[in-house]
Design a protein around this motif. Sequence first.
Motif, PDB file in Angstrom:
ATOM      1  N   PHE A  18       0.831  -1.195   0.000  1.00 48.18           N
ATOM      2  CA  PHE A  18       0.000   0.000   0.000  1.00 48.18           C
ATOM      3  C   PHE A  18       0.870   1.251   0.000  1.00 48.18           C
ATOM      4  O   PHE A  18       0.654   2.183  -0.789  1.00 48.18           O
ATOM      5  N   LEU A  19       1.882   1.267   0.884  1.00 47.90           N
ATOM      6  CA  LEU A  19       2.762   2.434   0.941  1.00 47.90           C
ATOM      7  C   LEU A  19       3.555   2.588  -0.351  1.00 47.90           C
ATOM      8  O   LEU A  19       3.791   3.712  -0.817  1.00 47.90           O
ATOM      9  N   ALA A  20       3.991   1.454  -0.929  1.00 47.81           N
ATOM     10  CA  ALA A  20       4.743   1.526  -2.185  1.00 47.81           C
ATOM     11  C   ALA A  20       3.888   2.145  -3.290  1.00 47.81           C
ATOM     12  O   ALA A  20       4.352   3.011  -4.048  1.00 47.81           O
ATOM     13  N   ARG A  21       2.646   1.717  -3.383  1.00 48.31           N
ATOM     14  CA  ARG A  21       1.760   2.269  -4.435  1.00 48.31           C
ATOM     15  C   ARG A  21       1.401   3.732  -4.144  1.00 48.31           C
ATOM     16  O   ARG A  21       1.306   4.554  -5.054  1.00 48.31           O
ATOM     17  N   LEU A  72       3.258   5.908  -2.464  1.00 50.87           N
ATOM     18  CA  LEU A  72       4.433   6.727  -2.765  1.00 50.87           C
ATOM     19  C   LEU A  72       4.587   6.910  -4.272  1.00 50.87           C
ATOM     20  O   LEU A  72       4.888   8.018  -4.752  1.00 50.87           O
ATOM     21  N   ALA A  73       4.389   5.831  -5.010  1.00 49.44           N
ATOM     22  CA  ALA A  73       4.524   5.915  -6.465  1.00 49.44           C
ATOM     23  C   ALA A  73       3.496   6.863  -7.062  1.00 49.44           C
ATOM     24  O   ALA A  73       3.798   7.645  -7.966  1.00 49.44           O
ATOM     25  N   GLU A  74       2.279   6.793  -6.542  1.00 46.64           N
ATOM     26  CA  GLU A  74       1.239   7.669  -7.086  1.00 46.64           C
ATOM     27  C   GLU A  74       1.582   9.138  -6.864  1.00 46.64           C
ATOM     28  O   GLU A  74       1.400   9.982  -7.758  1.00 46.64           O
ATOM     29  N   ARG A  75       2.087   9.451  -5.682  1.00 47.10           N
ATOM     30  CA  ARG A  75       2.422  10.851  -5.385  1.00 47.10           C
ATOM     31  C   ARG A  75       3.682  11.297  -6.132  1.00 47.10           C
ATOM     32  O   ARG A  75       3.746  12.396  -6.672  1.00 47.10           O
ATOM     33  N   THR A  76       4.692  10.422  -6.122  1.00 51.17           N
ATOM     34  CA  THR A  76       5.982  10.799  -6.705  1.00 51.17           C
ATOM     35  C   THR A  76       5.908  10.885  -8.226  1.00 51.17           C
ATOM     36  O   THR A  76       6.545  11.762  -8.841  1.00 51.17           O
ATOM     37  N   LEU A  77       5.171   9.999  -8.849  1.00 50.59           N
ATOM     38  CA  LEU A  77       5.114   9.919 -10.312  1.00 50.59           C
ATOM     39  C   LEU A  77       3.846  10.555 -10.882  1.00 50.59           C
ATOM     40  O   LEU A  77       3.464  10.261 -12.016  1.00 50.59           O
ATOM     41  N   ARG A  78       3.229  11.425 -10.095  1.00 53.13           N
ATOM     42  CA  ARG A  78       1.974  12.058 -10.538  1.00 53.13           C
ATOM     43  C   ARG A  78       2.114  12.816 -11.859  1.00 53.13           C
ATOM     44  O   ARG A  78       1.175  12.837 -12.658  1.00 53.13           O
ATOM     45  N   PRO A  79       3.279  13.427 -12.172  1.00 61.13           N
ATOM     46  CA  PRO A  79       3.396  14.109 -13.473  1.00 61.13           C
ATOM     47  C   PRO A  79       3.169  13.188 -14.668  1.00 61.13           C
ATOM     48  O   PRO A  79       2.870  13.690 -15.771  1.00 61.13           O
ATOM     49  N   LEU A  80       3.296  11.872 -14.486  1.00 59.49           N
ATOM     50  CA  LEU A  80       3.084  10.935 -15.599  1.00 59.49           C
ATOM     51  C   LEU A  80       1.631  10.503 -15.725  1.00 59.49           C
ATOM     52  O   LEU A  80       1.274   9.793 -16.675  1.00 59.49           O
ATOM     53  N   ALA A  81       0.810  10.897 -14.772  1.00 60.39           N
ATOM     54  CA  ALA A  81      -0.544  10.355 -14.704  1.00 60.39           C
ATOM     55  C   ALA A  81      -1.392  10.715 -15.924  1.00 60.39           C
ATOM     56  O   ALA A  81      -2.259   9.950 -16.331  1.00 60.39           O
ATOM     57  N   GLY A  82      -1.162  11.883 -16.515  1.00 62.34           N
ATOM     58  CA  GLY A  82      -2.005  12.307 -17.622  1.00 62.34           C
ATOM     59  C   GLY A  82      -1.636  11.693 -18.962  1.00 62.34           C
ATOM     60  O   GLY A  82      -2.291  11.977 -19.975  1.00 62.34           O
ATOM     61  N   LEU A  83      -0.613  10.895 -19.018  1.00 62.99           N
ATOM     62  CA  LEU A  83      -0.158  10.305 -20.268  1.00 62.99           C
ATOM     63  C   LEU A  83      -0.914   9.017 -20.570  1.00 62.99           C
ATOM     64  O   LEU A  83      -1.556   8.425 -19.692  1.00 62.99           O
ATOM     65  N   ILE A 113      12.947   4.482  -6.123  1.00 58.41           N
ATOM     66  CA  ILE A 113      12.347   3.359  -5.414  1.00 58.41           C
ATOM     67  C   ILE A 113      10.897   3.145  -5.863  1.00 58.41           C
ATOM     68  O   ILE A 113      10.427   2.001  -5.925  1.00 58.41           O
ATOM     69  N   SER A 114      10.209   4.227  -6.230  1.00 55.44           N
ATOM     70  CA  SER A 114       8.842   4.070  -6.725  1.00 55.44           C
ATOM     71  C   SER A 114       8.831   3.324  -8.054  1.00 55.44           C
ATOM     72  O   SER A 114       8.015   2.425  -8.274  1.00 55.44           O
ATOM     73  N   LEU A 115       9.725   3.703  -8.946  1.00 53.64           N
ATOM     74  CA  LEU A 115       9.788   3.056 -10.259  1.00 53.64           C
ATOM     75  C   LEU A 115      10.223   1.590 -10.125  1.00 53.64           C
ATOM     76  O   LEU A 115       9.710   0.717 -10.836  1.00 53.64           O
ATOM     77  N   ARG A 116      11.157   1.324  -9.215  1.00 51.34           N
ATOM     78  CA  ARG A 116      11.565  -0.064  -9.011  1.00 51.34           C
ATOM     79  C   ARG A 116      10.419  -0.901  -8.451  1.00 51.34           C
ATOM     80  O   ARG A 116      10.187  -2.036  -8.872  1.00 51.34           O
ATOM     81  N   ALA A 117       9.711  -0.344  -7.476  1.00 54.63           N
ATOM     82  CA  ALA A 117       8.576  -1.072  -6.899  1.00 54.63           C
ATOM     83  C   ALA A 117       7.507  -1.335  -7.957  1.00 54.63           C
ATOM     84  O   ALA A 117       6.948  -2.435  -8.052  1.00 54.63           O
TER      85      ALA A 117
END
Length: 417
Positions: free
Chosen positions: A328-331, A333-344, A406-410
């Motif tokens: 849950f924490l991994a996902r 963190l990834a959602e918050r950290t990689l949010r700039p990619l969300a609109g693609l 770490i977000s991308l690796r997870a």
Amino acid sequence: MTETGARRTTTVPPQRLDSLLPPRTAAAPTRVWSTLPRELATMFRPRANDVAISIVQEIRRSIPEYARLLEGPFGTIVTGGVEEAIAQFIDRLADPSAPREDRAKLFRHLGKLEVAQGRSVDTLQSAYRIGARVAWRRIAEFGQSVNLPTVTICQLAEAVFDYVDEISVLSLEGFASAQARAAGALERRRRRLLELLLSEPPVSSQTVTELAASAAWTVPDHVVAVALERLDDDFDLPSFDESVLDDLEAPDPCLLMADDNDQLQSLREHLPGWRAVVGPRVALSEAPTSLRLARRALTFVNRDLLPDDPVLWSKDHLSTLWLLSDEFLARELAERTLRPLAGLTVKQRTRLSETLLAWLETSGSAPEIAGRLNVHPQTVRYRLHQLEALFGDRLTDPDDRFRMEISLRAMRLLGSD
């Protein structure tokens, strides 16, 4: 030991009788006892005490292991057993059809006593053989002195060795019964020890030491836990020596052993039809942690997040276990950290994510990253410009870069889930 095995080791009569004794069949014992003259019992009974003394003396002389014990309480038991055995033999001569179950208790008890004394049953069987030889010698001497017919003497010989067969089997039954109970009690103590060592919070070292001593387990400084999963029911349960604590029949089977145990290196041979995941080396007090990580790794194997090897060592996959210790924490963190990619689009997000991770892992040039991704360097430059536009100054911030990696690796690991 089977009854057949007992007969092979306890019923061989003296060589000089081989040519005189008739072939033995299943009905032979009953026939021999029924055809012997009843008056033999009256003739032998006054001589029973002397025969008992001779047998005990010969046992003392021939079996050093018993010689010392015969001086104490055990000697009283053995002497009483010899006297009772002779009395029962004579009673059988008097009435072959008399019930014998109550008297059988004595010989089962003698077998159980060998377990309690920590001996194998072979010593008791040797004593029976000695008793048979002494009894037969005294019977033969007496028979000759009173001019018993040769056929009667031969039948008495067969009765003696048949009787020893019988009491030997009874003692084997008692020995096996006591041994099974002792093994069951030991197994329960070992299972309880394993439960305590894997419980949280840990129990006191004094409790562990005391229970380990009663469970015949040497306490190591460091251990590994092994999580198991049965893959094939056609194989029997594996067998380990006393240095390994195991619970193989639990819903979640496991092992616990010293980290330097030689059997660790041969788990694959010990566990055909099983999957095993070895937890990390820990202090004994942290055994629950080793098992918890081993079981977590086992779930990752079943989800194709870790290699499906027959024996997997969790120490080789600690980064994966750490990254996915809380999905849950991994996902999140990834959602918050990689949010700039969300609109693609999914395709764009995948390409930029793999490019960003390659750049973070290597800090390399476009040609180096291109070689890693198997694309043209110009393609990498274009994607890096896109990433600069999406993330801006965050690409140069150490904390942000760490969170991105770490977000991308997870997500790369979970992407195969």
